[in-house]
Design a protein around this motif. Structure first.
Motif, PDB file in Angstrom:
ATOM      1  N   GLY A  10      18.585 -23.773  41.293  1.00 43.01           N
ATOM      2  CA  GLY A  10      18.603 -23.069  40.172  1.00 43.01           C
ATOM      3  C   GLY A  10      19.797 -22.562  39.281  1.00 43.01           C
ATOM      4  N   VAL A  13      20.910 -25.574  37.499  1.00 44.71           N
ATOM      5  CA  VAL A  13      20.463 -25.917  36.134  1.00 44.71           C
ATOM      6  C   VAL A  13      20.550 -24.984  35.207  1.00 44.71           C
ATOM      7  N   GLY A  14      20.616 -23.574  35.574  1.00 39.34           N
ATOM      8  CA  GLY A  14      20.926 -22.687  34.494  1.00 39.34           C
ATOM      9  C   GLY A  14      22.335 -22.448  33.793  1.00 39.34           C
ATOM     10  N   ALA A  17      21.955 -25.681  31.433  1.00 48.19           N
ATOM     11  CA  ALA A  17      21.260 -25.210  30.121  1.00 48.19           C
ATOM     12  C   ALA A  17      22.137 -24.243  29.328  1.00 48.19           C
ATOM     13  N   THR A  33      21.921 -16.468  35.728  1.00 49.62           N
ATOM     14  CA  THR A  33      21.997 -17.675  35.544  1.00 49.62           C
ATOM     15  C   THR A  33      21.031 -18.490  36.503  1.00 49.62           C
ATOM     16  N   THR A  34      20.803 -17.928  37.784  1.00 52.13           N
ATOM     17  CA  THR A  34      19.949 -18.686  38.904  1.00 52.13           C
ATOM     18  C   THR A  34      18.542 -18.371  38.410  1.00 52.13           C
ATOM     19  N   GLY A  37      17.603 -20.912  35.736  1.00 50.04           N
ATOM     20  CA  GLY A  37      17.383 -22.074  36.098  1.00 50.04           C
ATOM     21  C   GLY A  37      15.841 -22.216  36.860  1.00 50.04           C
ATOM     22  N   GLY A  65      13.449 -29.138  34.601  1.00 46.41           N
ATOM     23  CA  GLY A  65      14.243 -27.931  34.820  1.00 46.41           C
ATOM     24  C   GLY A  65      15.010 -27.401  33.697  1.00 46.41           C
ATOM     25  N   VAL A  66      16.104 -28.493  33.593  1.00 50.73           N
ATOM     26  CA  VAL A  66      17.282 -28.143  32.347  1.00 50.73           C
ATOM     27  C   VAL A  66      16.253 -27.981  31.166  1.00 50.73           C
ATOM     28  N   ALA A  69      14.827 -24.667  30.989  1.00 50.01           N
ATOM     29  CA  ALA A  69      15.666 -23.356  30.811  1.00 50.01           C
ATOM     30  C   ALA A  69      16.290 -23.551  29.515  1.00 50.01           C
TER      31      ALA A  69
END
Length: 85
Positions: A10, A13-14, A17, A33-34, A37, A65-66, A69
């Protein structure tokens, strides 16, 4: 152990993004940020199942996921800019 991997993925990914869609009003810090994501992956899963890309019980992958986000960051930017302007 899955919770630790969820947090790590996560966060990554965050970060990706936020790199793809920078902005002055983006959420800051490790926790936000987590969460970005993780929630992005949930949004991508929900949208993908609604469209028919994923079946029941399937979830979005890393790229999904990206994308989720980035969608959340776009919505966040739209809402925060309409409040300030």
């Amino acid at each position: 152990m899955w919770l630790i991997w969820t947090i790590i993925i996560g966060f990554v990914v965050g970060l990706i993004a936020k790199f793809l869609m920078p902005g002055p009003n983006e959420p800051r810090g490790f926790i936000l940020t987590t969460v970005l994501g993780i929630v992005g992956a949930l949004v991508a899963t929900w949208l993908g199942q609604g469209i028919g890309w994923y079946g029941p019980g399937e979830s979005a992958g890393f790229i999904g996921g990206v994308v989720g986000a980035v969608i959340l960051l776009a919505v966040w930017g739209f809402i925060s800019s309409s409040r300030n302007g």
